[in-house]
Write a protein that holds these residues in place. Sequence first.
Motif, PDB file in Angstrom:
ATOM      1  N   ARG A 204       0.627 -28.759   5.426  1.00  0.00           N
ATOM      2  CA  ARG A 204       1.338 -27.641   4.790  1.00  0.00           C
ATOM      3  C   ARG A 204       2.742 -28.050   4.337  1.00  0.00           C
ATOM      4  O   ARG A 204       3.323 -29.008   4.848  1.00  0.00           O
ATOM      5  CB  ARG A 204       1.439 -26.458   5.758  1.00  0.00           C
ATOM      6  N   TRP A 207       9.190 -25.248   5.564  1.00  0.00           N
ATOM      7  CA  TRP A 207      10.582 -24.816   5.401  1.00  0.00           C
ATOM      8  C   TRP A 207      11.233 -24.675   6.776  1.00  0.00           C
ATOM      9  O   TRP A 207      10.753 -23.875   7.605  1.00  0.00           O
ATOM     10  CB  TRP A 207      10.651 -23.455   4.693  1.00  0.00           C
ATOM     11  N   GLY A 220       8.594 -22.206   8.559  1.00  0.00           N
ATOM     12  CA  GLY A 220       7.638 -21.447   7.761  1.00  0.00           C
ATOM     13  C   GLY A 220       6.769 -22.450   7.035  1.00  0.00           C
ATOM     14  O   GLY A 220       7.285 -23.388   6.421  1.00  0.00           O
ATOM     15  N   ARG A 222       3.552 -23.252   4.342  1.00  0.00           N
ATOM     16  CA  ARG A 222       2.782 -22.686   3.229  1.00  0.00           C
ATOM     17  C   ARG A 222       1.482 -23.470   3.029  1.00  0.00           C
ATOM     18  O   ARG A 222       1.472 -24.701   2.963  1.00  0.00           O
ATOM     19  CB  ARG A 222       3.623 -22.767   1.952  1.00  0.00           C
ATOM     20  N   LYS A 223       0.375 -22.741   2.950  1.00  0.00           N
ATOM     21  CA  LYS A 223      -0.926 -23.362   2.719  1.00  0.00           C
ATOM     22  C   LYS A 223      -0.953 -24.022   1.345  1.00  0.00           C
ATOM     23  O   LYS A 223      -0.458 -23.471   0.364  1.00  0.00           O
ATOM     24  CB  LYS A 223      -2.023 -22.291   2.814  1.00  0.00           C
ATOM     25  N   LYS A 232      -1.903 -17.673   4.322  1.00  0.00           N
ATOM     26  CA  LYS A 232      -1.113 -18.285   3.246  1.00  0.00           C
ATOM     27  C   LYS A 232       0.195 -18.840   3.815  1.00  0.00           C
ATOM     28  O   LYS A 232       0.592 -19.964   3.498  1.00  0.00           O
ATOM     29  CB  LYS A 232      -0.824 -17.241   2.173  1.00  0.00           C
ATOM     30  N   TYR A 233       0.876 -18.057   4.638  1.00  0.00           N
ATOM     31  CA  TYR A 233       2.096 -18.508   5.313  1.00  0.00           C
ATOM     32  C   TYR A 233       1.881 -18.415   6.817  1.00  0.00           C
ATOM     33  O   TYR A 233       1.403 -17.400   7.329  1.00  0.00           O
ATOM     34  CB  TYR A 233       3.301 -17.667   4.915  1.00  0.00           C
ATOM     35  N   ASN A 235       4.007 -18.966  10.371  1.00  0.00           N
ATOM     36  CA  ASN A 235       5.353 -19.141  10.928  1.00  0.00           C
ATOM     37  C   ASN A 235       5.283 -19.564  12.388  1.00  0.00           C
ATOM     38  O   ASN A 235       4.279 -19.355  13.076  1.00  0.00           O
ATOM     39  CB  ASN A 235       6.160 -17.845  10.827  1.00  0.00           C
ATOM     40  N   GLY A 269      10.715 -14.120   0.041  1.00  0.00           N
ATOM     41  CA  GLY A 269      10.121 -15.373   0.487  1.00  0.00           C
ATOM     42  C   GLY A 269      11.050 -16.565   0.381  1.00  0.00           C
ATOM     43  O   GLY A 269      12.150 -16.490  -0.186  1.00  0.00           O
ATOM     44  N   TYR A 270      10.583 -17.692   0.933  1.00  0.00           N
ATOM     45  CA  TYR A 270      11.381 -18.915   0.937  1.00  0.00           C
ATOM     46  C   TYR A 270      11.681 -19.402  -0.478  1.00  0.00           C
ATOM     47  O   TYR A 270      12.807 -19.819  -0.779  1.00  0.00           O
ATOM     48  CB  TYR A 270      10.644 -20.010   1.720  1.00  0.00           C
ATOM     49  N   CYS A 288      11.580 -13.551   7.816  1.00  0.00           N
ATOM     50  CA  CYS A 288      10.577 -14.586   8.071  1.00  0.00           C
ATOM     51  C   CYS A 288       9.278 -13.950   8.567  1.00  0.00           C
ATOM     52  O   CYS A 288       9.030 -13.879   9.771  1.00  0.00           O
ATOM     53  CB  CYS A 288      11.115 -15.598   9.078  1.00  0.00           C
ATOM     54  N   GLY A 289       8.511 -13.444   7.635  1.00  0.00           N
ATOM     55  CA  GLY A 289       7.201 -12.904   7.982  1.00  0.00           C
ATOM     56  C   GLY A 289       7.238 -11.572   8.697  1.00  0.00           C
ATOM     57  O   GLY A 289       6.292 -11.220   9.399  1.00  0.00           O
TER      58      GLY A 289
END
Length: 637
Positions: A204, A207, A220, A222-223, A232-233, A235, A269-270, A288-289
């Motif tokens: 992945r 971040w 964090g 990301r797929k 998808k995300y 954390n 988002g990031y 963050c999520g």
Amino acid sequence: MAGGRINDDDVKAVRDAVPIDAVVSEYLQLRSAGGGNLKGLCPFHDEKSPSFQVSPSKGLFHCFGCQEGGDTIAFVMKIDHLSFSETVERLAAKAGITLRYEEGGYHPGHQRGERIRLIEAHKAAAEFYAAQLDGPEAEIGRKFLAERGFDEAAARHFGVGYSPAGWDHLTRHLRGKGFSDKELLVSGLAQESRRNPIDRFRGRLMWPIRDVGGDVVGFGARKLRDDDNGPKYLNTPETPIYKKSQVLYGIDLAKKDIAKSSRAVVVEGYTDVMACHLAGVTTAIATCGTAFGGDHIKILRRLLMDNGSARVIFTFDGDAAGQKAALRAFEDDQKFAAETYIAIAPDGMDPCDLRLARGDDAVADLVEPRTPLFEFALRQIVGRYDLETPAGRAAALDEAAPVVARIKNVASQHEVAVQLAGMLGILDTQFVVKRVAQLARWARDRGGRGPAPASRPAGPPPGAGGPTAPAGPSGPALNLRNPVHRTERELLKLALQHPALVSPAFDAYGADEFTAPPYALIRQIIQDAGGAEQGTDNTADYLARVREAAPDDRARALVTELAVEPLHGRTVDETYAGNHLVAVRLRAVDRRIRDVTGTLTRLGSHADPEHLAAVQNELWVLQQYAQSLRNRGADAL
């Protein structure tokens, strides 16, 4: 610590090397409070106006609202929930100081506090992931970034990295650096498997998530690949150092500009944070999520300082989920003193997509405050009803009016009520205004039932000596309107803050010359620390000795309070100090004269002549001294 205590000289070196204002400024905005002191909103309790003061010259902080206080080490211990040893180690690392340990020496990896070890593991993980981004396997990650307008320099600036797709690349790397499996599991960087711990993040884009002090506390992820069955995300889970409700992505980069401009931009988002910063909107941060909530507001309020020009702009996608997020944010709107706005890009694009499609200027334009968050929320409510019918308008008013009634500023509340009438198409504007005012009044009345919680003023009352001091071992609470106590308090402040102005005369004063028990205790503590004359060369070291001489935390807190509280004089010089020395001494002499006069009265004419003569002589000496103090002032001391 398991193997030894930190050398006292090293603790002192750390305390001296790390300025308290630099450390505190990592968590809240500080402004001048006069007299060389700084002030801000206290991070340890909720308050509307700043009662938290920092004295850089003395290396101390004190809150006149909640009474928290101490030095740099005490501040970091309190705000980051660290032990004394962990705090000293953390500050020593920042200052580049190598610590020495007594009673058995120091063995890295065995004596570090848990938080320090978890922070170090995350720092090593962030460096590992960043290095992996350059490898062949990470090409898919580099392509993802490039497609969104982020080059190699942008990735480096935000510390973006890549987690290899294998099972335990990071785990083996961190083991090689001396981290135990238990530490890797507790940190959330690894997870349990049938045999050995394996990497939590695999294949992945990564971040690093930093706290307000700049330490990496989580990630964090990301797929990137279709065969990745995870979300998808993904954390970092909740750990001793990562609480998602208490972290904001990008806060380490944005905090200075947020404080400087009194503006914060909240994105989703990031990549949106990256896009905003690269477009010049360097006040952008993201949750963050999780939803933006009360703990996030506390972080921002300390940076914004709640001044009248503060602005918080939320950017949300234009879809249903984005609108729902905006309404959730509005639920907490009144916790801000800042004005809140919402920004929705054309075609529902997020800042990252908008930058790609229309450039940096479009992103900068997007976050210019235009639509107040309350207006957006009201339009969302009103839009659910058929306003063509009286019943629909009445139902919309029933739901929307309580929302307007929550606005605390009466003038703003009236203005928004007028706007609501227009949205609903109700011609009788005053009917809506009165309805909102009535709901606001009912809410206040309900909130006012029952006993009010005890509270302290944010700072010293006008004309008083300062907040009520903690009582010493005995004695009632101080009457701050009493000029005797006010003068005694001011003299103790001078002895702590400007010892050279009151030495050596002050050191000849007895504790009994202070009528308030807490102040008598502080006088005794100064004496136990070697006297005020010890502070003429180095005030910071002197204050540290006085605080160490305090018998308990309550007394130590009062020492800190007096050392930080501003003096009342416009000009603090030898004349000002002399006036207070004389005032305290003269009152003590006058009290003794009254006592001796009472003794003479009780003795009468039948007393032993020798005893009577001694008492009469003492009275004459005291009267002469009092007269001299009145005529000659400090010269008579």
